[in-house]
Every structure is written in structure tokens, then in C-alpha cells.
Design an enzyme around this catalytic site. Structure first.
Site, PDB file in Angstrom:
ATOM      1  N   HIS A  83       0.832  -1.208   0.000  1.00 50.34           N
ATOM      2  CA  HIS A  83       0.000   0.000   0.000  1.00 50.34           C
ATOM      3  C   HIS A  83       0.872   1.266   0.000  1.00 50.34           C
ATOM      4  O   HIS A  83       0.575   2.235  -0.697  1.00 50.34           O
ATOM      5  CB  HIS A  83      -0.911   0.005   1.226  1.00 50.34           C
ATOM      6  CG  HIS A  83      -2.102  -0.905   1.105  1.00 50.34           C
ATOM      7  ND1 HIS A  83      -1.999  -2.274   1.141  1.00 50.34           N
ATOM      8  CD2 HIS A  83      -3.424  -0.639   0.928  1.00 50.34           C
ATOM      9  CE1 HIS A  83      -3.200  -2.816   1.011  1.00 50.34           C
ATOM     10  NE2 HIS A  83      -4.089  -1.848   0.879  1.00 50.34           N
ATOM     11  N   HIS A 134       0.835  -3.034   9.460  1.00 51.34           N
ATOM     12  CA  HIS A 134       2.224  -3.244   9.079  1.00 51.34           C
ATOM     13  C   HIS A 134       3.128  -2.739  10.187  1.00 51.34           C
ATOM     14  O   HIS A 134       2.781  -1.810  10.929  1.00 51.34           O
ATOM     15  CB  HIS A 134       2.567  -2.492   7.786  1.00 51.34           C
ATOM     16  CG  HIS A 134       2.213  -3.239   6.546  1.00 51.34           C
ATOM     17  ND1 HIS A 134       2.968  -4.283   6.051  1.00 51.34           N
ATOM     18  CD2 HIS A 134       1.174  -3.093   5.690  1.00 51.34           C
ATOM     19  CE1 HIS A 134       2.421  -4.739   4.937  1.00 51.34           C
ATOM     20  NE2 HIS A 134       1.318  -4.039   4.700  1.00 51.34           N
ATOM     21  N   ASP A 165       8.336  -1.981   7.777  1.00 48.12           N
ATOM     22  CA  ASP A 165       7.722  -2.314   6.481  1.00 48.12           C
ATOM     23  C   ASP A 165       7.424  -1.040   5.685  1.00 48.12           C
ATOM     24  O   ASP A 165       7.706  -0.957   4.482  1.00 48.12           O
ATOM     25  CB  ASP A 165       6.412  -3.077   6.677  1.00 48.12           C
ATOM     26  CG  ASP A 165       6.592  -4.360   7.453  1.00 48.12           C
ATOM     27  OD1 ASP A 165       7.741  -4.781   7.613  1.00 48.12           O
ATOM     28  OD2 ASP A 165       5.580  -4.932   7.885  1.00 48.12           O
TER      29      ASP A 165
END
Length: 421
Positions: A307, A350, A354
Site C-alpha cells: 500500500h 504493518h 515495512d
């Protein structure tokens, strides 16, 4: 003039030498005519960049300018011969240089970066027939002159890049199915310590907001692609970068399985049985774009955040291919990017590492790609062509930075065509 009765295109080196002496440049006869064998056609093709740069390297500014004035006068008197030689009119005025294409053709272009006070710039056709196409050109808040024929859209390469990113997204979906089978047991491997996740309480609706930010950025990027004159090149670059980053993500999330970042995630190792079951699950992830808004729930794909990659890349493309004076658009784009990253972390979907790695890799690749493409440095580097063959293939015919030129791609409504260009 002693040589005026002959066609300049048929002049020999001796006739060029006589012309230089008549014009008052006798001191350059040895350099131009004896050392570099300048004849009539090459004299007509001579530019200011040729005089300043190697191998000539003239250093006296007054002589350079006076010689260019004389050359321009000679070119105006020999327009027909310029057309026969395939040279554009007014060639000596521009800072021209040779660029090598994939096919090995030496293509000359006017790389002038003169600012213009007007809102319309006449662009030269690729056939050198003169200035007869009008485009609204913006380049970081300044109007610049570029060759319209210099940037070939090469739609077939754009189709190849689309197939590439299409394949990578499918492969990524399949890898996500594989890593879901290897998710560590939460009872044995609890969430790892993380400063942000331990300090900020989870916001249940935050991840949906992150995806909403991504969708808005996607629509903004699609609007830029629709209106940009060089949409084919931009879309090719977007597909190339997106596919490459996600291909790297496939490797990182496959080799390292991190524990689930939050207790709220109901993740457990899931086996899909045969290969067909895995393919069906991968198709479901791929068709939903990997978004929870479409009902897709994945586990194990933590290193690194997909994302964040998408949101950041869309933001960079929106800000790169719109003028710097469009401050409102750039501010909205960056706010959506930063808030999207915050919402990803606030949702505890996350780890912080990350998101950080995803942002760093995406921004570095974007900057490296555009730096190489804009400076054409890869053309002189055999190492770059070996290590980045796909980049060399996609960019070999794009000579320099892509100017921000816009036009309405449809015939109607007429007011949009007149407004945008």
C-alpha cells in the site's frame, strides 16, 4: 562573395575556407577546414554547441557569436538546401547535440530551454518542416521550447510494460497465497516490538482511510495521464517502476516471514490444498487489487508494505508531471501520501520498518530512474545497460526530460480543447 555563385551544399573545404576568410574568420581556417575537413553540407549543419564543445572547443565568446550570426545568414540564404539535407531551419541558433537512438540513428534536435512569456509555444514537426503545431507547454513553472517530434510515444513499448506489470501483479498475488500458508503461529511468535505500534493505539477504520487516500491519488494520476501529451511515456514509466518494486516485494516477503503485527488480525496458517485452489485464491486477490475495501484479506505479506509503494509512487508521478506552480495539487498529493502512510501504521496492519523500507525503495527507484532518463547517462555506461536492460529498452528513444505539455485528447467539447490545448 567569391563563392556565392556555387551551391553551398556542393562547397569543398577550400571554398569553405574562402568563405571564412571573407567573413573575417581566417584564424579558424586551419582548425575547421584542415583539421576537421569542414565542407559545405557540414558548414550548414554547424551549431553553436558544435563550436563550444569538443572537438572544436572555441573559447572566445565574441568570435562564437559572430560566426553563428554569419552561419544563420548563410542558412537563411540556403533554405532549399537545408530541406534537401534534412536539416531544420535556424539550426545554428539552438544548443543542438546528437542523440543515439536504439536503432543507432543519430537524431539531432533543438534542446533549447529558453523561457517564453507567452502561453503558447510553436513546436517543430519531426520532419523539420517548420513551426506549425501549437502546444501549451509547462516545465516546472516555466514555459520551455521542445521538439514535438522528439518524443515518440512508442505505444508498443507501453503495451509491453502493461503486460509486464500485469504479470507481476498476478505473480505477487500467487506469492501472497504461498506466504499465507507460512504465517507464524501467533501463540508461538507474538507481535514484534515496534515503537510506533506500541505507542499509538490502533484505529479500527484507519486502514480503510489509507486505501481511500490511495484511490484519490489514483484518480489524480489518471487525470494527469489523460491530459498529458506524453501520456504513453509516463504510463510506461509508471508500469515499469510499479512492476519492478512489486517484483522485489515478492522476493522479500517470500524469503522472510514476519509475525503478525497485531493481535486484532485473525491470521493463521491456511492451506489451500491443490494448485488450482491456490490459483483461485490468487485470482481473487488480484481481481480485488489486494484491498480490504474489495473484501480481500491477506496475511504474511509484511516485508514490505505494498500500500505504501502504490500511494508513494502515485504521489511522485502526480508531482513530477505537473508544473511546480500547481502548488495546491502538489500539497493535496503529499498530504494524501503522508496521511495514507500514517493510517497504515495507525491501523497496525504493518510494522514501521515495512512502511519505511517501502517508502525508501520506492522514492529511490523513482529518482534514480528519472535521473538516468533525463541525463541520458546510461547511454555512455555499459554497466547500466547490462544491469538495467528493461530501463535501457524503454528509455533509449526518449531524448531528455519529458516536458509537461497538455492537450485535450477528444474533439468535444470544443471549449476544453481550446482551454487545455
Amino acid at each position: 562573395m567569391a563563392t556565392s555563385e556555387d551551391s553551398v551544399g556542393s562547397w569543398s573545404c577550400k571554398q569553405v575556407a574562402r568563405w571564412l576568410q571573407v567573413e573575417g574568420f581566417g584564424e579558424y581556417v586551419e582548425l575547421l577546414c584542415e583539421q576537421h575537413r569542414l565542407d559545405g553540407p557540414s558548414l550548414l549543419a554547424l551549431t553553436e554547441a558544435d563550436l563550444r564543445g569538443p572537438p572544436l572547443g572555441l573559447s572566445v565568446l565574441g568570435d562564437i557569436k559572430r560566426l553563428i550570426i554569419a552561419l544563420c545568414r548563410l542558412q537563411r540564404q540556403n533554405q532549399t538546401q537545408l530541406e534537401e539535407l534534412g536539416l531544420p531551419a535556424g539550426l545554428s541558433l539552438g544548443a543542438t547535440g546528437g542523440e543515439w537512438s536504439c536503432d543507432g540513428d543519430d537524431r539531432r534536435y533543438n534542446g533549447g530551454n529558453r523561457s517564453s512569456n507567452g502561453t503558447e509555444l510553436r513546436l517543430r514537426n519531426g520532419d523539420g518542416s517548420g513551426y506549425n503545431s501549437v502546444c501549451h507547454t509547462h516545465s516546472n513553472g516555466r514555459y520551455r521550447r521542445h521538439l514535438a517530434g522528439r518524443l515518440d510515444p512508442e505505444v508498443w513499448k507501453t503495451i509491453i510494460s502493461s503486460i509486464y506489470v500485469f504479470f507481476v501483479f498476478g505473480f505477487t498475488s500467487f506469492v501472497m497465497v504461498i506466504v499465507h500458508e507460512r504465517v507464524p503461529d501467533m501463540r508461538t511468535y507474538p507481535p514484534l516490538p515496534d515503537i510506533f505500534l506500541d505507542s499509538v493505539p490502533r484505529i479500527p477504520w484507519a486502514f480503510a482511510m489509507a486505501e481511500a487516500c490511495g484511490l484519490i491519488l489514483c484518480y489524480m494520476c489518471l487525470l494527469v495521464l489523460l491530459l498529458h501529451k506524453h501520456r504513453s511515456i509516463i504510463f510506461r514509466r509508471l508500469c515499469s517502476l510499479m512492476g519492478t518494486v512489486f517484483l522485489l516485494r515478492c522476493c522479500t516477503m517470500f524469503v522472510t516471514s514476519l509475525s503478525v503485527p497485531g493481535q486484532h488480525l485473525k491470521c493463521a496458517s491456511k492451506t489451500y490444498g491443490d494448485s488450482w485452489g491456490k490459483i483461485q485464491r490468487a485470482l481473487l486477490i488480484w481481481s480485488g487489487g489486494g484491498m480490504t475495501l474489495t473484501g480481500v484479506q491477506t496475511c504474511g505479506d509484511y516485508m514490505f508494505s505494498g500500500h505504501t509503494v502504490v500511494i508513494t509512487l502515485l504521489n511522485f508521478f502526480v508531482t513530477e508531471y505537473t508544473p511546480r506552480t500547481w502548488n495546491l495539487i502538489h500539497t493535496i498529493s503529499w498530504v494524501l501520501n503522508l496521511f495514507g502512510i500514517f493510517f497504515i501504521l495507525a491501523a497496525h496492519e504493518h510494522y514501521s520498518i515495512d512502511v519505511f523500507i517501502a517508502f525508501y525503495i520506492t522514492t529511490r527507484l523513482f529518482l534514480y530512474y528519472h535521473t538516468l532518463a533525463n541525463t541520458r547517462a546510461f547511454q555512455q555506461s555499459r554497466r547500466a545497460r547490462i544491469w538495467f536492460p528493461m530501463f535501457s529498452f524503454f528509455e533509449c528513444n526518449v531524448n531528455g526530460p519529458v516536458p509537461n505539455q497538455y492537450h485535450w485528447p477528444f474533439n468535444k467539447p470544443a471549449f476544453m480543447k481550446s482551454l487545455i490545448g
